[in-house]
Design a protein around this motif. Sequence first.
Motif, PDB file in Angstrom:
ATOM      1  N   ILE A  12       0.832  -1.198   0.000  1.00 13.53           N
ATOM      2  CA  ILE A  12       0.000   0.000   0.000  1.00 13.53           C
ATOM      3  C   ILE A  12       0.871   1.254   0.000  1.00 13.53           C
ATOM      4  CG2 ILE A  12      -1.626   1.362   1.382  1.00 13.53           C
ATOM      5  CD1 ILE A  12      -2.824  -1.399   2.290  1.00 13.53           C
ATOM      6  N   ALA A  13       1.839   1.327   0.899  1.00 16.74           N
ATOM      7  CA  ALA A  13       2.654   2.538   1.036  1.00 16.74           C
ATOM      8  C   ALA A  13       3.477   2.825  -0.219  1.00 16.74           C
ATOM      9  CB  ALA A  13       3.554   2.417   2.256  1.00 16.74           C
ATOM     10  N   VAL A  14       4.194   1.822  -0.696  1.00 18.94           N
ATOM     11  CA  VAL A  14       5.061   2.037  -1.859  1.00 18.94           C
ATOM     12  C   VAL A  14       4.235   2.357  -3.094  1.00 18.94           C
ATOM     13  CG1 VAL A  14       6.729   0.939  -3.415  1.00 18.94           C
ATOM     14  CG2 VAL A  14       6.953   0.651  -0.939  1.00 18.94           C
ATOM     15  N   THR A  15       3.151   1.641  -3.292  1.00 18.27           N
ATOM     16  CA  THR A  15       2.323   1.877  -4.482  1.00 18.27           C
ATOM     17  C   THR A  15       1.624   3.228  -4.422  1.00 18.27           C
ATOM     18  OG1 THR A  15       2.013  -0.499  -4.733  1.00 18.27           O
ATOM     19  CG2 THR A  15       0.467   0.922  -5.908  1.00 18.27           C
ATOM     20  N   ALA A  16       1.159   3.633  -3.256  1.00 19.74           N
ATOM     21  CA  ALA A  16       0.507   4.935  -3.126  1.00 19.74           C
ATOM     22  C   ALA A  16       1.467   6.061  -3.492  1.00 19.74           C
ATOM     23  CB  ALA A  16      -0.031   5.124  -1.707  1.00 19.74           C
ATOM     24  N   VAL A  17       2.688   5.965  -2.994  1.00 20.51           N
ATOM     25  CA  VAL A  17       3.669   7.037  -3.218  1.00 20.51           C
ATOM     26  C   VAL A  17       4.282   6.975  -4.615  1.00 20.51           C
ATOM     27  CG1 VAL A  17       5.922   7.917  -2.463  1.00 20.51           C
ATOM     28  CG2 VAL A  17       4.201   7.280  -0.767  1.00 20.51           C
ATOM     29  N   ALA A  18       4.660   5.778  -5.057  1.00 23.68           N
ATOM     30  CA  ALA A  18       5.414   5.651  -6.300  1.00 23.68           C
ATOM     31  C   ALA A  18       4.559   5.508  -7.556  1.00 23.68           C
ATOM     32  CB  ALA A  18       6.368   4.467  -6.203  1.00 23.68           C
ATOM     33  N   VAL A  19       3.305   5.079  -7.397  1.00 23.25           N
ATOM     34  CA  VAL A  19       2.468   4.843  -8.584  1.00 23.25           C
ATOM     35  C   VAL A  19       1.223   5.728  -8.584  1.00 23.25           C
ATOM     36  CG1 VAL A  19       1.219   3.126  -9.956  1.00 23.25           C
ATOM     37  CG2 VAL A  19       3.309   2.463  -8.741  1.00 23.25           C
ATOM     38  N   ALA A  20       0.375   5.590  -7.572  1.00 19.64           N
ATOM     39  CA  ALA A  20      -0.912   6.293  -7.590  1.00 19.64           C
ATOM     40  C   ALA A  20      -0.739   7.811  -7.540  1.00 19.64           C
ATOM     41  CB  ALA A  20      -1.790   5.819  -6.434  1.00 19.64           C
ATOM     42  N   ALA A  21       0.051   8.306  -6.604  1.00 21.28           N
ATOM     43  CA  ALA A  21       0.196   9.763  -6.468  1.00 21.28           C
ATOM     44  C   ALA A  21       0.718  10.416  -7.745  1.00 21.28           C
ATOM     45  CB  ALA A  21       1.080  10.100  -5.267  1.00 21.28           C
ATOM     46  N   PRO A  22       1.797   9.906  -8.352  1.00 19.94           N
ATOM     47  CA  PRO A  22       2.238  10.536  -9.601  1.00 19.94           C
ATOM     48  C   PRO A  22       1.180  10.503 -10.706  1.00 19.94           C
ATOM     49  CG  PRO A  22       3.978   9.164  -8.729  1.00 19.94           C
ATOM     50  CD  PRO A  22       2.745   8.887  -7.894  1.00 19.94           C
ATOM     51  N   LEU A  23       0.478   9.368 -10.837  1.00 23.17           N
ATOM     52  CA  LEU A  23      -0.540   9.281 -11.894  1.00 23.17           C
ATOM     53  C   LEU A  23      -1.682  10.272 -11.674  1.00 23.17           C
ATOM     54  CD1 LEU A  23      -0.688   5.423 -12.328  1.00 23.17           C
ATOM     55  CD2 LEU A  23       0.130   7.069 -14.023  1.00 23.17           C
ATOM     56  N   LEU A  24      -2.012  10.516 -10.417  1.00 21.60           N
ATOM     57  CA  LEU A  24      -3.134  11.409 -10.110  1.00 21.60           C
ATOM     58  C   LEU A  24      -2.732  12.870  -9.978  1.00 21.60           C
ATOM     59  CD1 LEU A  24      -4.979   9.129  -7.552  1.00 21.60           C
ATOM     60  CD2 LEU A  24      -5.715   9.683  -9.884  1.00 21.60           C
ATOM     61  N   LEU A  25      -1.487  13.130  -9.609  1.00 21.96           N
ATOM     62  CA  LEU A  25      -1.101  14.499  -9.260  1.00 21.96           C
ATOM     63  C   LEU A  25      -0.138  15.172 -10.226  1.00 21.96           C
ATOM     64  CD1 LEU A  25      -0.636  13.903  -5.430  1.00 21.96           C
ATOM     65  CD2 LEU A  25      -2.660  14.803  -6.605  1.00 21.96           C
ATOM     66  N   LEU A  47      -7.185   7.843 -14.995  1.00 24.75           N
ATOM     67  CA  LEU A  47      -8.006   6.639 -14.857  1.00 24.75           C
ATOM     68  C   LEU A  47      -7.191   5.482 -14.288  1.00 24.75           C
ATOM     69  CD1 LEU A  47     -10.031   6.842 -18.180  1.00 24.75           C
ATOM     70  CD2 LEU A  47     -10.951   7.058 -15.859  1.00 24.75           C
ATOM     71  N   TYR A  48      -5.971   5.332 -14.747  1.00 28.11           N
ATOM     72  CA  TYR A  48      -5.107   4.288 -14.218  1.00 28.11           C
ATOM     73  C   TYR A  48      -4.799   4.556 -12.745  1.00 28.11           C
ATOM     74  CZ  TYR A  48      -1.060   1.195 -13.733  1.00 28.11           C
ATOM     75  OH  TYR A  48      -0.176   0.243 -13.305  1.00 28.11           O
ATOM     76  N   GLY A  49      -4.591   5.810 -12.388  1.00 29.74           N
ATOM     77  CA  GLY A  49      -4.360   6.166 -10.988  1.00 29.74           C
ATOM     78  C   GLY A  49      -5.541   5.783 -10.110  1.00 29.74           C
ATOM     79  N   VAL A  50      -6.756   6.030 -10.583  1.00 31.29           N
ATOM     80  CA  VAL A  50      -7.950   5.661  -9.818  1.00 31.29           C
ATOM     81  C   VAL A  50      -8.037   4.142  -9.679  1.00 31.29           C
ATOM     82  CG1 VAL A  50     -10.483   5.658  -9.859  1.00 31.29           C
ATOM     83  CG2 VAL A  50      -9.229   7.759 -10.379  1.00 31.29           C
ATOM     84  N   ALA A  51      -7.706   3.415 -10.733  1.00 30.29           N
ATOM     85  CA  ALA A  51      -7.717   1.944 -10.659  1.00 30.29           C
ATOM     86  C   ALA A  51      -6.705   1.453  -9.627  1.00 30.29           C
ATOM     87  CB  ALA A  51      -7.414   1.348 -12.033  1.00 30.29           C
ATOM     88  N   ILE A  52      -5.561   2.090  -9.560  1.00 28.15           N
ATOM     89  CA  ILE A  52      -4.551   1.716  -8.566  1.00 28.15           C
ATOM     90  C   ILE A  52      -5.072   1.998  -7.156  1.00 28.15           C
ATOM     91  CG2 ILE A  52      -2.242   2.242  -7.679  1.00 28.15           C
ATOM     92  CD1 ILE A  52      -2.278   0.581 -10.281  1.00 28.15           C
ATOM     93  N   VAL A  53      -5.711   3.145  -6.970  1.00 24.45           N
ATOM     94  CA  VAL A  53      -6.282   3.467  -5.651  1.00 24.45           C
ATOM     95  C   VAL A  53      -7.331   2.421  -5.276  1.00 24.45           C
ATOM     96  CG1 VAL A  53      -7.673   5.140  -4.359  1.00 24.45           C
ATOM     97  CG2 VAL A  53      -5.737   5.922  -5.740  1.00 24.45           C
ATOM     98  N   ALA A  54      -8.133   1.968  -6.233  1.00 21.19           N
ATOM     99  CA  ALA A  54      -9.136   0.934  -5.945  1.00 21.19           C
ATOM    100  C   ALA A  54      -8.458  -0.351  -5.460  1.00 21.19           C
ATOM    101  CB  ALA A  54      -9.983   0.651  -7.185  1.00 21.19           C
ATOM    102  N   LEU A  55      -7.345  -0.726  -6.086  1.00 19.23           N
ATOM    103  CA  LEU A  55      -6.600  -1.897  -5.610  1.00 19.23           C
ATOM    104  C   LEU A  55      -6.088  -1.676  -4.185  1.00 19.23           C
ATOM    105  CD1 LEU A  55      -4.503  -2.900  -8.747  1.00 19.23           C
ATOM    106  CD2 LEU A  55      -6.196  -4.316  -7.593  1.00 19.23           C
ATOM    107  N   LEU A  56      -5.609  -0.474  -3.901  1.00 21.80           N
ATOM    108  CA  LEU A  56      -5.104  -0.177  -2.561  1.00 21.80           C
ATOM    109  C   LEU A  56      -6.216  -0.259  -1.519  1.00 21.80           C
ATOM    110  CD1 LEU A  56      -2.604   2.734  -3.307  1.00 21.80           C
ATOM    111  CD2 LEU A  56      -2.161   0.275  -3.125  1.00 21.80           C
ATOM    112  N   VAL A  57      -7.425   0.137  -1.894  1.00 20.33           N
ATOM    113  CA  VAL A  57      -8.570  -0.017  -0.992  1.00 20.33           C
ATOM    114  C   VAL A  57      -8.810  -1.510  -0.727  1.00 20.33           C
ATOM    115  CG1 VAL A  57     -11.083   0.281  -0.799  1.00 20.33           C
ATOM    116  CG2 VAL A  57      -9.655   2.179  -1.593  1.00 20.33           C
ATOM    117  N   GLY A  58      -8.680  -2.329  -1.760  1.00 25.43           N
ATOM    118  CA  GLY A  58      -8.809  -3.773  -1.583  1.00 25.43           C
ATOM    119  C   GLY A  58      -7.762  -4.314  -0.629  1.00 25.43           C
ATOM    120  N   TYR A  59      -6.517  -3.864  -0.777  1.00 22.55           N
ATOM    121  CA  TYR A  59      -5.460  -4.301   0.142  1.00 22.55           C
ATOM    122  C   TYR A  59      -5.759  -3.833   1.565  1.00 22.55           C
ATOM    123  CZ  TYR A  59      -2.628  -5.465  -3.965  1.00 22.55           C
ATOM    124  OH  TYR A  59      -2.161  -6.013  -5.131  1.00 22.55           O
ATOM    125  N   GLY A  60      -6.294  -2.633   1.706  1.00 25.28           N
ATOM    126  CA  GLY A  60      -6.691  -2.153   3.028  1.00 25.28           C
ATOM    127  C   GLY A  60      -7.771  -3.033   3.634  1.00 25.28           C
ATOM    128  N   GLY A  61      -8.687  -3.522   2.795  1.00 27.39           N
ATOM    129  CA  GLY A  61      -9.700  -4.457   3.268  1.00 27.39           C
ATOM    130  C   GLY A  61      -9.082  -5.741   3.785  1.00 27.39           C
TER     131      GLY A  61
END
Length: 127
Positions: A12-25, A47-61
Amino acid sequence: MTYLALLLVTKIAVTAVAVAAPLLLFSGERVQAVTGFRESDPAVFRLYGVAIVALLVGYGGGLWQLNTGVVPVGVMLMGLVSNIGAAVMMFVTGIAQKRPLGAVFFALIGGGFAVFLARPDLALQTL
């Protein structure tokens, strides 16, 4: 903390910082420069950033399930397919040569999920 929880938190941490944040921001141009993608429409990155965030929500679950004593098999399967799939695609398309650390990260995370699916008792052991 269990071994599986450590794997999930790391993912979650690495993907949020290295993948999702750059794609969204980042700007579309900056995402292209960082990733090497040639797609020019920034909407694809978002759109890819949002898909990554959805996966991270799944990992949080999965973390929530662990805290209730449930082995999150569905989350582990999701992680296996997502991470091994990403690693394979990075090698097949040649991106792994440009971004070897990313490919290795995905392969190791996917491998961790594979081990824990095969041996759920290890997933629940505490550090």
